[in-house]
Design an enzyme around this catalytic site. Structure first.
Site, PDB file in Angstrom:
ATOM      1  N   ASP A  63       0.861  -1.174   0.000  1.00 55.31           N
ATOM      2  CA  ASP A  63       0.000   0.000   0.000  1.00 55.31           C
ATOM      3  C   ASP A  63       0.904   1.231   0.000  1.00 55.31           C
ATOM      4  O   ASP A  63       1.545   1.553   1.007  1.00 55.31           O
ATOM      5  CB  ASP A  63      -0.893  -0.008   1.245  1.00 55.31           C
ATOM      6  CG  ASP A  63      -1.844   1.180   1.261  1.00 55.31           C
ATOM      7  OD1 ASP A  63      -1.698   2.086   0.397  1.00 55.31           O
ATOM      8  OD2 ASP A  63      -2.732   1.221   2.126  1.00 55.31           O
ATOM      9  N   ASN A  90       3.143   5.935 -11.478  1.00 51.96           N
ATOM     10  CA  ASN A  90       1.837   5.865 -12.137  1.00 51.96           C
ATOM     11  C   ASN A  90       0.674   5.695 -11.157  1.00 51.96           C
ATOM     12  O   ASN A  90      -0.435   6.147 -11.445  1.00 51.96           O
ATOM     13  CB  ASN A  90       1.872   4.700 -13.138  1.00 51.96           C
ATOM     14  CG  ASN A  90       0.499   4.259 -13.567  1.00 51.96           C
ATOM     15  OD1 ASN A  90      -0.145   4.907 -14.388  1.00 51.96           O
ATOM     16  ND2 ASN A  90       0.009   3.165 -12.972  1.00 51.96           N
ATOM     17  N   TYR A 155      -8.532  16.104  -6.748  1.00 56.43           N
ATOM     18  CA  TYR A 155      -7.810  15.298  -7.752  1.00 56.43           C
ATOM     19  C   TYR A 155      -7.043  16.216  -8.710  1.00 56.43           C
ATOM     20  O   TYR A 155      -5.848  16.026  -8.950  1.00 56.43           O
ATOM     21  CB  TYR A 155      -8.780  14.408  -8.535  1.00 56.43           C
ATOM     22  CG  TYR A 155      -8.092  13.661  -9.656  1.00 56.43           C
ATOM     23  CD1 TYR A 155      -7.220  12.610  -9.369  1.00 56.43           C
ATOM     24  CD2 TYR A 155      -8.269  14.022 -10.992  1.00 56.43           C
ATOM     25  CE1 TYR A 155      -6.547  11.932 -10.383  1.00 56.43           C
ATOM     26  CE2 TYR A 155      -7.605  13.350 -12.018  1.00 56.43           C
ATOM     27  CZ  TYR A 155      -6.745  12.305 -11.696  1.00 56.43           C
ATOM     28  OH  TYR A 155      -6.080  11.642 -12.703  1.00 56.43           O
ATOM     29  N   LYS A 159      -2.879  16.708  -9.341  1.00 58.48           N
ATOM     30  CA  LYS A 159      -2.197  16.556 -10.629  1.00 58.48           C
ATOM     31  C   LYS A 159      -1.482  17.846 -11.036  1.00 58.48           C
ATOM     32  O   LYS A 159      -0.466  17.798 -11.724  1.00 58.48           O
ATOM     33  CB  LYS A 159      -3.194  16.090 -11.699  1.00 58.48           C
ATOM     34  CG  LYS A 159      -3.719  14.671 -11.437  1.00 58.48           C
ATOM     35  CD  LYS A 159      -2.591  13.643 -11.387  1.00 58.48           C
ATOM     36  CE  LYS A 159      -3.065  12.233 -11.137  1.00 58.48           C
ATOM     37  NZ  LYS A 159      -1.990  11.217 -11.139  1.00 58.48           N
TER      38      LYS A 159
HETATM   39  N1  LIG Z   1      -7.930   6.763 -16.610  1.00 53.44           N
HETATM   40  C1  LIG Z   1      -7.942   8.068 -16.805  1.00 53.44           C
HETATM   41  O1  LIG Z   1      -8.901   8.616 -17.374  1.00 53.44           O
HETATM   42  C2  LIG Z   1      -6.758   8.905 -16.384  1.00 53.44           C
HETATM   43  C3  LIG Z   1      -6.608  10.178 -16.950  1.00 53.44           C
HETATM   44  C4  LIG Z   1      -5.528  10.962 -16.560  1.00 53.44           C
HETATM   45  C5  LIG Z   1      -4.618  10.490 -15.634  1.00 53.44           C
HETATM   46  N2  LIG Z   1      -4.793   9.239 -15.087  1.00 53.44           N
HETATM   47  C6  LIG Z   1      -3.806   8.788 -14.101  1.00 53.44           C
HETATM   48  O2  LIG Z   1      -3.250   7.567 -14.556  1.00 53.44           O
HETATM   49  C7  LIG Z   1      -2.716   6.848 -13.437  1.00 53.44           C
HETATM   50  C8  LIG Z   1      -3.146   5.389 -13.552  1.00 53.44           C
HETATM   51  O3  LIG Z   1      -4.549   5.325 -13.416  1.00 53.44           O
HETATM   52  P1  LIG Z   1      -5.460   4.311 -14.244  1.00 53.44           P
HETATM   53  O4  LIG Z   1      -6.317   5.110 -15.129  1.00 53.44           O
HETATM   54  O5  LIG Z   1      -4.631   3.233 -14.820  1.00 53.44           O
HETATM   55  O6  LIG Z   1      -6.394   3.767 -13.059  1.00 53.44           O
HETATM   56  P2  LIG Z   1      -6.609   2.296 -12.458  1.00 53.44           P
HETATM   57  O7  LIG Z   1      -6.960   1.344 -13.536  1.00 53.44           O
HETATM   58  O8  LIG Z   1      -7.579   2.496 -11.330  1.00 53.44           O
HETATM   59  O9  LIG Z   1      -5.163   1.912 -11.872  1.00 53.44           O
HETATM   60  C9  LIG Z   1      -4.649   2.552 -10.731  1.00 53.44           C
HETATM   61  C10 LIG Z   1      -3.452   1.784 -10.225  1.00 53.44           C
HETATM   62  O10 LIG Z   1      -2.944   2.464  -9.048  1.00 53.44           O
HETATM   63  C11 LIG Z   1      -2.785   1.505  -8.011  1.00 53.44           C
HETATM   64  N3  LIG Z   1      -2.992   2.093  -6.689  1.00 53.44           N
HETATM   65  C12 LIG Z   1      -4.008   2.888  -6.286  1.00 53.44           C
HETATM   66  N4  LIG Z   1      -3.900   3.136  -4.975  1.00 53.44           N
HETATM   67  C13 LIG Z   1      -2.784   2.494  -4.535  1.00 53.44           C
HETATM   68  C14 LIG Z   1      -2.156   2.344  -3.273  1.00 53.44           C
HETATM   69  N5  LIG Z   1      -2.650   2.904  -2.153  1.00 53.44           N
HETATM   70  N6  LIG Z   1      -1.033   1.588  -3.180  1.00 53.44           N
HETATM   71  C15 LIG Z   1      -0.528   0.984  -4.288  1.00 53.44           C
HETATM   72  N7  LIG Z   1      -1.076   1.094  -5.511  1.00 53.44           N
HETATM   73  C16 LIG Z   1      -2.196   1.828  -5.629  1.00 53.44           C
HETATM   74  C17 LIG Z   1      -3.854   0.443  -8.297  1.00 53.44           C
HETATM   75  O11 LIG Z   1      -3.454  -0.811  -7.739  1.00 53.44           O
HETATM   76  P3  LIG Z   1      -4.141  -1.585  -6.499  1.00 53.44           P
HETATM   77  O12 LIG Z   1      -5.578  -1.166  -6.451  1.00 53.44           O
HETATM   78  O13 LIG Z   1      -3.921  -3.026  -6.793  1.00 53.44           O
HETATM   79  O14 LIG Z   1      -3.350  -1.116  -5.314  1.00 53.44           O
HETATM   80  C18 LIG Z   1      -3.798   0.365  -9.813  1.00 53.44           C
HETATM   81  O15 LIG Z   1      -2.780  -0.506 -10.217  1.00 53.44           O
HETATM   82  C19 LIG Z   1      -3.245   7.563 -12.190  1.00 53.44           C
HETATM   83  O16 LIG Z   1      -2.215   8.352 -11.645  1.00 53.44           O
HETATM   84  C20 LIG Z   1      -4.364   8.446 -12.730  1.00 53.44           C
HETATM   85  O17 LIG Z   1      -4.577   9.579 -11.944  1.00 53.44           O
HETATM   86  C21 LIG Z   1      -5.837   8.439 -15.446  1.00 53.44           C
END
Ligand SMILES: NC(=O)c1ccc[n+]([C@@H]2O[C@H](COP(=O)([O-])OP(=O)(O)OC[C@H]3O[C@@H](n4cnc5c(N)ncnc54)[C@H](OP(=O)(O)O)[C@@H]3O)[C@@H](O)[C@H]2O)c1
Length: 268
Positions: A63, A90, A155, A159
């Site tokens: 975590d 990430n 959020y 960022k």
């Molecule tokens: N999807 C979008 O529209 C979007 C747009 C702009 C930016 N982003 C950014 O892209 C990045 C990746 O997001 P995503 O879209 O791929 O979302 P996602 O599918 O929800 O993946 C998020 C990842 O972060 C990990 N995570 C979250 N909390 C954690 C914690 N406390 N400890 C360890 N790991 C943690 C999760 O793993 P576990 O739950 O297994 O811990 C998961 O692997 C983020 O920084 C997000 O803000 C996303």
């Protein structure tokens, strides 16, 4: 000789992080995958090691919001004699809804993962990159970093921190051989929306389908960006155009536009 000797990817159990691992696999000698869901990491490790015989995949279920656990992870990595030359910060999450109604525990978790963890891991692994005279730090920010966004207030602010920190660090590191890039995607279909959704609200964050960019493309453009030492990467033409447009606007115009945007959040 591969491009990277060791890539550390946080949030590798889903979405963009998993895709980073898949696309980086051919170019890395080893990889460290970190997230909380161990079963997902184990499945990804198996898939990658089956497909790439040259690759060693280490996985750490942790975590990242927990400072002691992060310290443990950092010493685990140094005791294993692994020196990441690519750090992909990430892991992250959102929380969609009014700030006044937000659950404090989720708000704090989001700030800890999105900002503190990213800064902590950068601080921990940068000295070795500097000593080697090369390395890459890819910080996953968002298009949201450019705007104050009602119903995504904290959020978007986290960022903004990521983009600002990345830009300043990049300037500090000029000429050292260590590249810093902020990846600023617009909407991408991952688990992000489900995680950001509040239990007491029927609405979840969504945007027009045309602005979504595939996670494959987002990661592809990000990896080119870090190699070229681009300050920021806005993946997809529409997102890049939006970023350019927002960048040209004065704060007063942004305030006006964001203030007149229809709010889509309605409590159940
Ligand atoms: N999807 C979008 O529209 C979007 C747009 C702009 C930016 N982003 C950014 O892209 C990045 C990746 O997001 P995503 O879209 O791929 O979302 P996602 O599918 O929800 O993946 C998020 C990842 O972060 C990990 N995570 C979250 N909390 C954690 C914690 N406390 N400890 C360890 N790991 C943690 C999760 O793993 P576990 O739950 O297994 O811990 C998961 O692997 C983020 O920084 C997000 O803000 C996303």
């Amino acid at each position: 000789m591969k491009t990277y000797s060791c890539a550390l990817i946080t949030g590798a159990s889903a979405g963009l992080g998993e895709e980073f691992a898949i696309q980086l696999a051919p170019d890395c000698e080893s990889m460290i995958l970190v997230a909380r869901r161990e079963d997902r990491l184990a499945d990804l490790k198996n898939r990658l090691e089956r497909n790439y015989s040259h690759l060693t995949v280490h996985m750490v279920a942790a975590d990242l919001a927990d400072r002691d656990r992060r310290n443990q992870l950092i010493s685990q990595i140094s005791h294993a004699d692994l020196t990441p030359d690519l750090l992909v910060n990430n892991a992250g999450l959102g929380d969609y809804g009014e700030f006044t109604q937000a659950d404090w525990a989720k708000t704090e978790l989001m700030m800890e993962v999105n900002m503190t963890c990213l800064t902590h891991l950068t601080h921990a692994f940068l000295p070795a990159m500097l000593a080697n005279g090369k390395g890459g730090i890819l910080n996953v920010s968002s298009l949201a970093s450019l705007l104050p966004i009602p119903d995504f207030a904290v959020y978007a602010a986290t960022k903004s921190y990521v983009s600002s920190f990345s830009e300043a660090l990049r300037l500090e590191l000029k000429g050292t051989g260590v590249n810093v890039t902020a990846l600023c995607p617009g909407p991408v279909h991952t688990e992000f929306g489900d995680v950001a959704k509040r239990e007491d609200l029927s609405k979840e964050f969504s945007a027009r389908e045309m602005v979504y960019v595939d996670k494959e493309q987002v990661v592809r453009e990000a990896l080119v960006g870090i190699k070229r030492n681009s300050p920021r990467v806005y993946p997809g033409l529409l997102v890049a155009a939006a970023a350019l447009g927002i960048g040209l606007l004065p704060v007063a115009a942004i305030r006006l536009i964001m203030g007149s945007r229809p709010r889509r959040i309605l409590p159940d």
